[in-house]
Design a protein around this motif. Sequence first.
Motif, PDB file in Angstrom:
ATOM      1  N   GLU A   1     -10.646 -24.603 -20.242  1.00 51.21           N
ATOM      2  CA  GLU A   1     -11.701 -24.596 -21.746  1.00 51.21           C
ATOM      3  C   GLU A   1     -12.534 -25.158 -22.187  1.00 51.21           C
ATOM      4  O   GLU A   1     -13.769 -25.115 -22.036  1.00 51.21           O
ATOM      5  CB  GLU A   1     -10.605 -23.584 -23.383  1.00 51.21           C
ATOM      6  CG  GLU A   1     -11.853 -23.446 -24.530  1.00 51.21           C
ATOM      7  CD  GLU A   1     -10.397 -23.623 -25.740  1.00 51.21           C
ATOM      8  OE1 GLU A   1     -11.015 -23.176 -27.069  1.00 51.21           O
ATOM      9  OE2 GLU A   1      -9.549 -23.469 -25.182  1.00 51.21           O
ATOM     10  N   SER A   2     -11.585 -26.596 -21.913  1.00 51.19           N
ATOM     11  CA  SER A   2     -12.395 -27.716 -21.584  1.00 51.19           C
ATOM     12  C   SER A   2     -13.546 -28.083 -21.102  1.00 51.19           C
ATOM     13  O   SER A   2     -12.865 -28.230 -19.615  1.00 51.19           O
ATOM     14  CB  SER A   2     -11.402 -28.690 -22.562  1.00 51.19           C
ATOM     15  OG  SER A   2     -12.443 -30.123 -22.655  1.00 51.19           O
ATOM     16  N   GLY A   3     -14.766 -27.979 -21.409  1.00 54.36           N
ATOM     17  CA  GLY A   3     -15.502 -28.505 -20.808  1.00 54.36           C
ATOM     18  C   GLY A   3     -15.890 -27.780 -19.113  1.00 54.36           C
ATOM     19  O   GLY A   3     -16.643 -28.107 -18.545  1.00 54.36           O
ATOM     20  N   ALA A   4     -15.084 -26.046 -19.294  1.00 44.67           N
ATOM     21  CA  ALA A   4     -15.398 -25.375 -18.002  1.00 44.67           C
ATOM     22  C   ALA A   4     -15.215 -26.572 -16.831  1.00 44.67           C
ATOM     23  O   ALA A   4     -15.443 -25.941 -15.667  1.00 44.67           O
ATOM     24  CB  ALA A   4     -16.848 -24.814 -17.987  1.00 44.67           C
ATOM     25  N   ALA A   5     -14.154 -26.937 -16.770  1.00 50.07           N
ATOM     26  CA  ALA A   5     -13.433 -27.769 -16.099  1.00 50.07           C
ATOM     27  C   ALA A   5     -12.776 -27.226 -14.605  1.00 50.07           C
ATOM     28  O   ALA A   5     -11.376 -26.022 -15.226  1.00 50.07           O
ATOM     29  CB  ALA A   5     -13.024 -28.803 -16.505  1.00 50.07           C
ATOM     30  N   LEU A   6     -12.908 -27.052 -13.101  1.00 57.53           N
ATOM     31  CA  LEU A   6     -12.050 -27.409 -12.444  1.00 57.53           C
ATOM     32  C   LEU A   6     -11.123 -28.012 -12.307  1.00 57.53           C
ATOM     33  O   LEU A   6     -11.245 -29.306 -12.268  1.00 57.53           O
ATOM     34  CB  LEU A   6     -12.982 -27.678 -11.028  1.00 57.53           C
ATOM     35  CG  LEU A   6     -11.616 -26.970  -9.738  1.00 57.53           C
ATOM     36  CD1 LEU A   6     -12.247 -25.166  -9.711  1.00 57.53           C
ATOM     37  CD2 LEU A   6     -12.850 -27.034  -8.762  1.00 57.53           C
ATOM     38  N   ARG A   7      -9.380 -27.171 -12.753  1.00 59.90           N
ATOM     39  CA  ARG A   7      -8.125 -28.118 -12.904  1.00 59.90           C
ATOM     40  C   ARG A   7      -7.714 -28.542 -11.957  1.00 59.90           C
ATOM     41  O   ARG A   7      -7.454 -29.511 -11.535  1.00 59.90           O
ATOM     42  CB  ARG A   7      -7.336 -27.599 -14.422  1.00 59.90           C
ATOM     43  CG  ARG A   7      -6.269 -28.640 -14.569  1.00 59.90           C
ATOM     44  CD  ARG A   7      -6.099 -28.304 -15.736  1.00 59.90           C
ATOM     45  NE  ARG A   7      -4.736 -26.761 -15.910  1.00 59.90           N
ATOM     46  CZ  ARG A   7      -3.823 -26.831 -14.598  1.00 59.90           C
ATOM     47  NH1 ARG A   7      -3.171 -28.165 -14.598  1.00 59.90           N
ATOM     48  NH2 ARG A   7      -3.590 -25.894 -14.894  1.00 59.90           N
ATOM     49  N   THR A   8      -7.952 -26.983 -10.861  1.00 60.14           N
ATOM     50  CA  THR A   8      -7.146 -26.896  -9.583  1.00 60.14           C
ATOM     51  C   THR A   8      -7.721 -26.092  -8.821  1.00 60.14           C
ATOM     52  O   THR A   8      -8.710 -24.977  -8.703  1.00 60.14           O
ATOM     53  CB  THR A   8      -5.720 -26.356  -9.859  1.00 60.14           C
ATOM     54  OG1 THR A   8      -5.693 -25.155 -10.463  1.00 60.14           O
ATOM     55  CG2 THR A   8      -4.962 -27.478 -10.953  1.00 60.14           C
TER      56      THR A   8
ATOM     57  N   GLU B   1      -1.969 -32.442 -19.565  1.00 63.25           N
ATOM     58  CA  GLU B   1      -3.011 -33.630 -19.978  1.00 63.25           C
ATOM     59  C   GLU B   1      -4.339 -33.311 -20.259  1.00 63.25           C
ATOM     60  O   GLU B   1      -5.114 -31.991 -19.904  1.00 63.25           O
ATOM     61  CB  GLU B   1      -3.186 -34.370 -18.378  1.00 63.25           C
ATOM     62  CG  GLU B   1      -1.491 -34.942 -18.036  1.00 63.25           C
ATOM     63  CD  GLU B   1      -2.114 -35.759 -16.953  1.00 63.25           C
ATOM     64  OE1 GLU B   1      -0.534 -36.232 -16.632  1.00 63.25           O
ATOM     65  OE2 GLU B   1      -2.531 -35.191 -16.010  1.00 63.25           O
ATOM     66  N   MET B   2      -5.638 -33.969 -20.672  1.00 57.91           N
ATOM     67  CA  MET B   2      -6.620 -33.763 -20.771  1.00 57.91           C
ATOM     68  C   MET B   2      -7.106 -34.195 -18.832  1.00 57.91           C
ATOM     69  O   MET B   2      -6.926 -35.116 -18.671  1.00 57.91           O
ATOM     70  CB  MET B   2      -7.679 -35.067 -21.882  1.00 57.91           C
ATOM     71  CG  MET B   2      -7.489 -36.526 -21.396  1.00 57.91           C
ATOM     72  SD  MET B   2      -7.770 -37.276 -23.394  1.00 57.91           S
ATOM     73  CE  MET B   2      -9.207 -36.880 -22.755  1.00 57.91           C
ATOM     74  N   SER B   3      -8.715 -34.086 -18.941  1.00 54.82           N
ATOM     75  CA  SER B   3      -9.234 -34.098 -17.538  1.00 54.82           C
ATOM     76  C   SER B   3      -9.290 -36.239 -17.831  1.00 54.82           C
ATOM     77  O   SER B   3      -9.721 -36.734 -18.894  1.00 54.82           O
ATOM     78  CB  SER B   3     -10.027 -33.747 -17.524  1.00 54.82           C
ATOM     79  OG  SER B   3     -11.547 -34.777 -16.556  1.00 54.82           O
ATOM     80  N   GLY B   4      -8.929 -36.820 -16.793  1.00 54.90           N
ATOM     81  CA  GLY B   4      -8.885 -38.253 -16.427  1.00 54.90           C
ATOM     82  C   GLY B   4     -10.203 -38.679 -15.387  1.00 54.90           C
ATOM     83  O   GLY B   4      -9.890 -37.676 -14.511  1.00 54.90           O
ATOM     84  N   GLY B   5     -10.575 -39.701 -15.811  1.00 56.90           N
ATOM     85  CA  GLY B   5     -11.829 -39.806 -14.918  1.00 56.90           C
ATOM     86  C   GLY B   5     -12.989 -38.920 -14.736  1.00 56.90           C
ATOM     87  O   GLY B   5     -13.376 -38.560 -13.098  1.00 56.90           O
ATOM     88  N   GLY B   6     -13.126 -38.080 -15.814  1.00 53.79           N
ATOM     89  CA  GLY B   6     -14.314 -37.061 -14.857  1.00 53.79           C
ATOM     90  C   GLY B   6     -14.222 -35.981 -14.743  1.00 53.79           C
ATOM     91  O   GLY B   6     -14.682 -34.919 -13.954  1.00 53.79           O
ATOM     92  N   ARG B   7     -12.400 -35.865 -13.886  1.00 56.51           N
ATOM     93  CA  ARG B   7     -12.130 -34.806 -13.067  1.00 56.51           C
ATOM     94  C   ARG B   7     -12.245 -32.932 -13.426  1.00 56.51           C
ATOM     95  O   ARG B   7     -11.705 -32.971 -14.573  1.00 56.51           O
ATOM     96  CB  ARG B   7     -10.363 -34.577 -12.795  1.00 56.51           C
ATOM     97  CG  ARG B   7      -9.942 -36.080 -11.752  1.00 56.51           C
ATOM     98  CD  ARG B   7      -8.293 -36.428 -12.029  1.00 56.51           C
ATOM     99  NE  ARG B   7      -8.376 -37.052 -10.605  1.00 56.51           N
ATOM    100  CZ  ARG B   7      -8.124 -39.146 -10.680  1.00 56.51           C
ATOM    101  NH1 ARG B   7      -8.842 -38.401 -11.717  1.00 56.51           N
ATOM    102  NH2 ARG B   7      -7.953 -39.224  -9.725  1.00 56.51           N
ATOM    103  N   GLY B   8     -13.212 -32.356 -12.206  1.00 52.99           N
ATOM    104  CA  GLY B   8     -13.392 -31.164 -12.641  1.00 52.99           C
ATOM    105  C   GLY B   8     -14.824 -30.888 -13.460  1.00 52.99           C
ATOM    106  O   GLY B   8     -14.511 -30.043 -13.855  1.00 52.99           O
ATOM    107  N   GLN B   9     -15.410 -31.536 -14.027  1.00 56.57           N
ATOM    108  CA  GLN B   9     -15.999 -31.903 -15.113  1.00 56.57           C
ATOM    109  C   GLN B   9     -17.537 -31.132 -14.249  1.00 56.57           C
ATOM    110  O   GLN B   9     -17.767 -31.796 -13.744  1.00 56.57           O
ATOM    111  CB  GLN B   9     -15.601 -33.126 -16.552  1.00 56.57           C
ATOM    112  CG  GLN B   9     -14.485 -33.293 -17.171  1.00 56.57           C
ATOM    113  CD  GLN B   9     -14.625 -34.280 -17.975  1.00 56.57           C
ATOM    114  OE1 GLN B   9     -15.712 -35.485 -17.697  1.00 56.57           O
ATOM    115  NE2 GLN B   9     -13.832 -34.372 -19.531  1.00 56.57           N
ATOM    116  N   LEU B  10     -18.061 -30.621 -16.051  1.00 57.22           N
ATOM    117  CA  LEU B  10     -19.331 -30.222 -15.214  1.00 57.22           C
ATOM    118  C   LEU B  10     -20.231 -31.189 -16.097  1.00 57.22           C
ATOM    119  O   LEU B  10     -20.253 -31.699 -17.287  1.00 57.22           O
ATOM    120  CB  LEU B  10     -19.320 -28.978 -15.782  1.00 57.22           C
ATOM    121  CG  LEU B  10     -18.699 -28.119 -15.382  1.00 57.22           C
ATOM    122  CD1 LEU B  10     -19.023 -26.504 -15.759  1.00 57.22           C
ATOM    123  CD2 LEU B  10     -18.934 -27.908 -14.079  1.00 57.22           C
TER     124      LEU B  10
END
Length: 304
Positions: free
Chosen positions: A22-29, A45-54
């Motif tokens: 849900e947060s950032g519509a990020a690709l977590r895995t 965790e929250m995304s670190g280093g921009g991981r998976g973010q749009l």
Amino acid sequence: MVLPSGEQYEIRAAGYVATVTESGAALRTLSHHGRDLVDGFAETEMSGGGRGQLLMPWPNRIRDGRYSFGGREHQLGLTDPTRGNASHGLARWASWTLEEHTGTSVSLVHRVMAQSGYPWALDLHVLYDLSADGLVVTQTATNLATEPAPYASGAHPYLAVGATIEDLELRLPAHTRLVVDERQLPTGSEAVAGAYDFTTPRRIGDTVLDDGFGDLEHEDGRATVTLLDPRTGRGVALWVDERHRWLQVFTPPAEGGRPAIAVEPMTAPADAFNSGTDLVTLAPAGSSGDELSVSWGIHALQPA
């Protein structure tokens, strides 16, 4: 209790499994038959280093968070205060709303409201779709404002193969590298050479990268980056469509090993809101050109 990245949306197809947040519509895995293709982040965790973010409505950095558009000056918040830049857009920490979730795909939407530094409203949409061909990500922006709006998009996956990147072979189909200053902002460009030339696959070794690459080789509408373990023949590929003319490539610090390399699709390079390089102007709402849709994807590479 709410998880740091909010709701988790899992999709599956042909041995691929992905989780979008849900947060950032990020690709977590993202994995294929149990093998990780991206270095993501844990559910706790929250995304670190921009991981998976749009990265929307701009990727990378804007110098001083300041730019001119439509005859007006605009000042964004400095989300990279160390270097004094506005970084990676306005949507990567937002709560995105689920539109549709099936077994093999998930789509989410987020409305960027007019605000200080970016006085245009946009509807953002992303579709993650899995099949035997891997993951396809389609990012779309629609201008809701009565005036033209500046726009570019990007994403921030970290590619992984299961070995430290020193031992992996990288192919990067790019012929130009941006030259940057101490704030990672472009000052010019040059042909790739030496440590920056990965047009022919070669071992990464101790190479350190945090560079924007352009002049991409698109074949059949796609430019493809590969990361391969020559000992096993296994790897991962990331492709981008023709609207993506730039890739930011980042090797994490060596401390603790380097398990992955960020390969970031970008429709425009760093500081495009000032340089205008490949910047898109979305037309006013309801007129031709008020929307931009771009695609990129990731799939596994297997031994021959």
